[in-house]
Design a protein around this motif. Structure first.
Motif, PDB file in Angstrom:
ATOM      1  N   THR A 107      22.701 -96.623 -33.084  1.00 30.55           N
ATOM      2  CA  THR A 107      22.990 -98.061 -33.272  1.00 30.55           C
ATOM      3  C   THR A 107      22.827 -98.806 -31.957  1.00 30.55           C
ATOM      4  O   THR A 107      22.601-100.191 -32.002  1.00 30.55           O
ATOM      5  N   HIS A 108      22.863 -98.073 -30.836  1.00 29.50           N
ATOM      6  CA  HIS A 108      23.025 -98.735 -29.709  1.00 29.50           C
ATOM      7  C   HIS A 108      24.177 -99.352 -29.296  1.00 29.50           C
ATOM      8  O   HIS A 108      23.909-100.813 -28.936  1.00 29.50           O
ATOM      9  N   TYR A 123      39.049-106.825 -27.856  1.00 30.10           N
ATOM     10  CA  TYR A 123      38.195-105.776 -28.206  1.00 30.10           C
ATOM     11  C   TYR A 123      36.959-106.661 -28.165  1.00 30.10           C
ATOM     12  O   TYR A 123      36.686-107.935 -28.407  1.00 30.10           O
ATOM     13  N   MET A 124      35.753-106.100 -27.890  1.00 28.60           N
ATOM     14  CA  MET A 124      34.542-106.305 -28.046  1.00 28.60           C
ATOM     15  C   MET A 124      33.442-105.311 -28.695  1.00 28.60           C
ATOM     16  O   MET A 124      33.826-104.310 -28.403  1.00 28.60           O
ATOM     17  N   ILE A 125      32.537-105.862 -29.341  1.00 28.19           N
ATOM     18  CA  ILE A 125      31.367-104.936 -29.740  1.00 28.19           C
ATOM     19  C   ILE A 125      30.141-105.336 -29.079  1.00 28.19           C
ATOM     20  O   ILE A 125      29.652-106.499 -29.473  1.00 28.19           O
ATOM     21  N   ILE A 126      29.527-104.398 -28.300  1.00 28.45           N
ATOM     22  CA  ILE A 126      28.394-104.942 -27.535  1.00 28.45           C
ATOM     23  C   ILE A 126      27.130-104.094 -28.178  1.00 28.45           C
ATOM     24  O   ILE A 126      27.357-102.775 -28.618  1.00 28.45           O
ATOM     25  N   THR A 127      26.030-104.846 -28.389  1.00 31.16           N
ATOM     26  CA  THR A 127      24.823-104.294 -29.144  1.00 31.16           C
ATOM     27  C   THR A 127      23.740-104.494 -28.407  1.00 31.16           C
ATOM     28  O   THR A 127      23.410-105.546 -27.726  1.00 31.16           O
ATOM     29  N   ALA A 128      22.817-103.611 -28.179  1.00 27.86           N
ATOM     30  CA  ALA A 128      21.407-103.548 -27.740  1.00 27.86           C
ATOM     31  C   ALA A 128      20.450-103.938 -28.960  1.00 27.86           C
ATOM     32  O   ALA A 128      20.148-103.309 -29.794  1.00 27.86           O
ATOM     33  N   HIS A 173      33.857 -90.246 -37.740  1.00 28.04           N
ATOM     34  CA  HIS A 173      32.782 -90.830 -36.733  1.00 28.04           C
ATOM     35  C   HIS A 173      33.231 -92.489 -36.794  1.00 28.04           C
ATOM     36  O   HIS A 173      33.190 -93.038 -37.658  1.00 28.04           O
ATOM     37  N   LEU A 174      33.022 -93.023 -35.543  1.00 24.92           N
ATOM     38  CA  LEU A 174      32.880 -94.397 -35.440  1.00 24.92           C
ATOM     39  C   LEU A 174      31.655 -95.014 -35.543  1.00 24.92           C
ATOM     40  O   LEU A 174      30.796 -94.448 -34.747  1.00 24.92           O
ATOM     41  N   GLN A 175      31.292 -95.722 -36.806  1.00 22.45           N
ATOM     42  CA  GLN A 175      30.077 -96.262 -36.892  1.00 22.45           C
ATOM     43  C   GLN A 175      29.830 -97.910 -36.806  1.00 22.45           C
ATOM     44  O   GLN A 175      30.839 -98.511 -37.220  1.00 22.45           O
ATOM     45  N   TYR A 176      28.678 -98.375 -36.687  1.00 22.92           N
ATOM     46  CA  TYR A 176      28.555 -99.700 -36.687  1.00 22.92           C
ATOM     47  C   TYR A 176      26.816 -99.993 -37.304  1.00 22.92           C
ATOM     48  O   TYR A 176      25.896 -99.383 -37.001  1.00 22.92           O
TER      49      TYR A 176
END
Length: 351
Positions: A107-108, A123-128, A173-176
């Motif tokens: 998922t990058h 918290y933050m979630i950062i995605t490419a 597993h942690l998934q997004y």
């Protein structure tokens, strides 16, 4: 064996700074091995926890920089500086320590937990994205956060599983998944995987999540992009423009349960192309509900819209608009308004 296992588990919790209500940077061995930079955790993971749930904050065995590329860390610190720009107090995002956990595989995306002296502040979630540019997919302020260990424990109990007594045959597993689905994947030997919404603890439909994961694999197969680690390092200059933004103060609205008053279902959708139509509804003392219709399962929705925050690009009129969703029976998450507009609708009702 049971008592020894419990001592190890509680020792890890103490080393990680994990209270009963928050998870600070947990990730599985299999997820870590597929992170964007290579890890060598074979022996470490087996020493830490017998069911392969490893702790990214145990600095004696794992370091944050092994769990996220340098460009991701740089981008995260820039976002923290922007988030801290509105804070009146001396302690906040600008002084926070950041811990990184990869969300994947494929998922990058990275979970970034922020804390000061062991106190969780956000918290933050950062995605490419597909172009290799980094983006802030969501963030939260205060002690609420996704991938909450307490929520996971409660959800597993509903499946007759005890988090502290899981065997080596169970992996977590942690998934997004795009656009905004944060979830746990619980794999058991000889049984179907269990998918748990990491924002509210609900069990997700197996078929829906499997279809998402299949689509992700197909997209990876078709993609002709360079490896994302190369893309990230080549895009630092473009992504770093985020450092020129300042976050304005947060505006919060009362949270509520959309199920308590279903009159919004028969109302017309607010024609929102930006934040102003929503602000006008709040001025009329209306409650606002976000619904992604048949995709609500991916949001844990329908959800209350419980606030907003505007990011202003310094010395320009350019803005980024984030809207808060959730906060009643799920984590309050600040997400890009454009994402919600693309994926669903806003409805109102008079409380």
């Amino acid at each position: 064996m049971k008592r020894i296992f419990h001592r190890r588990w509680h020792g890890i919790r103490r080393a990680a700074g994990i209270g009963t209500m928050c998870l600070l940077g947990l990730t599985t061995l299999s997820t870590s091995l597929q992170a964007e930079e290579t890890l060598n955790l074979h022996e470490t993971a087996s020493d830490l926890l017998s069911f392969q749930l490893t702790n990214a904050r145990n600095e004696a065995s794992l370091r944050s920089e092994t769990l996220a590329p340098a460009s991701v860390q740089q981008f995260a610190h820039q976002q923290a500086m922007s988030l801290g720009s509105f804070e009146p107090s001396s302690q906040g995002w600008k002084e926070a320590e950041l811990d990184f956990s990869p969300l994947g595989p494929g998922t990058h995306s990275w979970l970034v937990n922020a804390h000061i002296e062991g106190k969780f502040i956000g918290y933050m979630i950062i995605t490419a994205n597909r172009s290799g540019l980094l983006q802030l997919s969501e963030y939260g302020q205060g002690e609420q956060n996704p991938y909450n260990l307490s929520l996971l424990h409660q959800s597993l109990k509903r499946h007759n599983l005890n988090l502290e007594e899981l065997s080596r045959e169970v992996e977590i597993h942690l998934q997004y998944a795009s656009p905004l689905l944060a979830y746990w994947k619980v794999e058991q030997s000889g049984a179907a995987a269990i998918y748990i919404d990491a924002t509210n603890g609900d069990t997700l439909p197996n078929g829906v999540v499997k279809a998402l994961e299949h689509d992700l694999r197909e997209e990876q197969t078709r993609s002709s992009m360079l490896p994302v680690s190369v893309q990230l390092h080549s895009k630092i200059a473009e992504s770093s423009t985020a450092s020129s933004f300042s976050a304005n103060p947060i505006h919060l609205q009362p949270v509520f349960d959309p199920a308590d008053n279903l009159s919004w279902i028969t109302s017309k959708a607010v024609p929102a192309t930006g934040l102003q139509p929503l602000i006008q509804q709040w001025k009329k003392h209306q409650h606002i509900v976000f619904s992604a219709d048949d995709r609500n399962v991916l949001y844990g929705g329908p959800l209350p819209v419980s606030g907003y925050q505007v990011w202003q690009k310094n010395n320009t009129s350019e803005e980024m608009e984030y809207v808060a969703i959730g906060g009643h029976s799920s984590v309050r998450r600040f997400v890009p308004l454009d994402t919600l507009i693309e994926d669903g609708h806003f409805y109102t009702f008079k409380p």
